[in-house]
Each structure stands twice: as C-alpha cells, then as structure tokens.
Design an enzyme around this catalytic site. Structure first.
Site, short mmCIF file in Angstrom:
data_model
loop_
_atom_site.label_atom_id
_atom_site.label_comp_id
_atom_site.label_asym_id
_atom_site.label_seq_id
_atom_site.Cartn_x
_atom_site.Cartn_y
_atom_site.Cartn_z
CG HIS A 96 -1.97 1.05 1.15
ND1 HIS A 96 -1.72 2.35 1.51
CD2 HIS A 96 -3.25 1.02 0.71
CE1 HIS A 96 -2.82 3.07 1.30
NE2 HIS A 96 -3.76 2.29 0.82
CD GLU A 98 -2.51 5.30 3.67
OE1 GLU A 98 -2.86 4.42 4.46
OE2 GLU A 98 -3.32 6.01 3.03
CD GLU A 168 -5.02 1.73 -3.38
OE1 GLU A 168 -6.22 1.87 -3.11
OE2 GLU A 168 -4.15 1.65 -2.51
N GLY A 174 -7.31 9.31 -0.56
CA GLY A 174 -7.72 10.13 0.57
C GLY A 174 -7.80 11.61 0.25
CB SER A 214 -11.04 9.61 -3.95
OG SER A 214 -10.07 10.20 -3.11
C1 PEP Z 1 -6.70 3.36 0.04
O1 PEP Z 1 -6.24 3.67 1.11
O2 PEP Z 1 -6.36 2.28 -0.48
C2 PEP Z 1 -7.65 4.26 -0.60
C3 PEP Z 1 -7.94 4.05 -1.84
O3 PEP Z 1 -8.18 5.27 0.18
P1 PEP Z 1 -9.37 6.28 -0.23
O4 PEP Z 1 -10.47 5.46 -0.80
O5 PEP Z 1 -9.74 6.95 1.05
O6 PEP Z 1 -8.78 7.22 -1.25
#
Ligand code: PEP
Length: 251
Positions: A96, A98, A168, A174, A214
């Site tokens: 991920h 993060e 992503e 986010g 998002s």
């Molecule tokens: C995520 O953390 O994998 C993500 C897509 O977060 P969000 O939907 O809040 O953008």
C-alpha cells in the site's frame, strides 16, 4: 473477458473492537443480494478475529493490511501469514502506498511480503501507483511497470490466481481526487499488458485489477464500467456501511 468483481475495504488504522463488529455486521448484511461479486474487508490486526467471527457464513473475505513473509520468529511488530489464518483471515494487502511512503517499504521488501503471503495461500493484493510528481513528469507507466515487475518477481504462474493488483494513484488516495475513468482504464490496460508480457495471455485475462483512490458511491459505477477495472480498493468510504454498501452494489 468477464472477471469476478472484487470490492475491498481497507479500514487502515481505524476501529475499536466494538466499532469493527458493528461495521462488519452492517456490511455483511448487505452482501446477500450480490452473489456475483466478492467483498473483502481489511480491518486492523487487533480486530481480525472478531471481524472474522462476525462475517462467518456471509461469504465476505477478511484479510490484513500488511503481512510478514516468515511463519514465526524475531520480527518485532510483524504478523505472519499463519497468524492471519489462525485469526480467520484469508487475504492480505501488500505494498500500500502508505507502507511505501510513511514506512519506506521498497519493492524488494514488498516482494518478500507477497511471496510469503502466497506461500501460505492468502489471496494477496499488490498495490502499485505513481505519485503526483511522477505523473507530472510522465513517469506513470514506468513507475507502475517497475512496481508490478518487482512486486511479482519470483511469483509462479501457478499461483497467479491468488494475486490481485490494485492500481492506486497516490495523488488520488484520501484526497477526494479520483482518476478519471479514462485515466484509470489506460493504466489498468497497461498493467494487464505487462502481466501478459511476464506470464501469458490467459493469466493476464484472469488477473483482477482493482482501482483505488477516492472511490465513492457517485463514481464507482463509471469506473466499474471500464473493461479492465475489475473492482475497487476503498479507504475512506469503506468505514461507512451505507457508502460501502452502495459501492458493493455498483451497477
Ligand atoms: C486506500 O487507502 O487504499 C484508498 C484508496 O483510500 P481512499 O479510498 O480513502 O482514497
């Protein structure tokens, strides 16, 4: 080719035991009328057992947000795939953004996590995606290709049915900024072409590629209508049973 859709909720570092049980129960209760798709929840480790218990018999898949490659040992702060299974989990997310950005996990560490997760039979979601800076420098395809290739290094074709890729874009996570359906489709098609290049067409055709960044109730339908978008990895909206329920019911 029609692939079975997968909607995954990443709860990140949210929920107490009580919150998690309520949320899991509310989500599980909404899955009965969508037997044609998979729903996966990735709660924090601390509530994995409870969530697994709450969703039993609902068909919902439960997994973790990260996983170690070893079965046990001196790996302070880590959780092994065996522990995940013992707590009722059957899936894991690795790489991920993060983890990459805040905890400096690189492709080689993420590859070890992926291989370990697959070795113990977990359904494993490998996340890839470019930062805003990389997109502005026209490096999106280069970055995504590198993360995909390095992440999948050493993964045998025979276990590719346990691998899911999540595209992503970091700038969309986010932030409320979703990639347009065209931007997402373009990268998804590219990832699929790279998988074909690494393996073969039949594997590229069956691998599920999720979009994350998002995803909300008002954009999920358009995203899911794209030919190479097979599902969603959802952060913020996965913490609200009503919003996530609507996402699960994409049309
Ligand atoms: C995520 O953390 O994998 C993500 C897509 O977060 P969000 O939907 O809040 O953008």
């Amino acid at each position: 080719m029609k692939r079975r859709a997968l909607i995954a909720g990443n709860w990140k570092m949210h929920t107490t035991v009580m919150d998690a049980c309520h949320l899991a129960a509310a989500i599980a209760g909404q899955c009965a009328d969508v037997p044609d798709r998979d729903v996966l929840l990735a709660p924090p480790f601390t509530v994995l057992s409870e969530v697994s218990h709450v969703i039993r018999e609902s068909g919902v898949i439960v997994g973790v947000q990260n996983v170690c490659w070893e079965e046990k040992g001196a790996f302070t702060g880590e959780i092994s795939p065996v522990m995940v299974k013992d707590a009722g989990g059957t899936a894991a997310i690795v790489g991920h953004s993060e983890r990459r950005q805040i905890f400096h996990e690189d492709d080689s560490l993420i590859n070890r996590r992926l291989l370990g997760s697959l070795r113990f039979g977990l359904l494993t979601i490998l996340c890839v995606g470019e930062t805003l800076e990389q997109r502005e420098e026209n490096k999106t395809f280069e970055v995504v290709e590198q993360q995909t290739r390095n992440g999948l290094a050493g993964v045998e074709a025979s276990v590719m049915d346990k691998v899911v890729i999540a595209y992503e874009p970091v700038w969309a996570i986010g932030t409320g900024k979703t990639a347009t359906k065209e931007q997402a489709q373009e990268v998804h098609a590219f990832i699929r072409s790279r998988i074909e290049n690494m393996y073969e067409k039949s594997i590229a055709d069956q691998v599920r590629i999720l979009y994350g960044g998002s995803v909300k109730q008002d954009n999920v339908d358009a995203l899911m209508a794209q030919p190479d978008i097979d599902g969603a990895l959802v952060g913020g909206a996965a913490l609200d049973a009503e919003s996530f329920g609507r996402i699960i019911h994409f049309r």
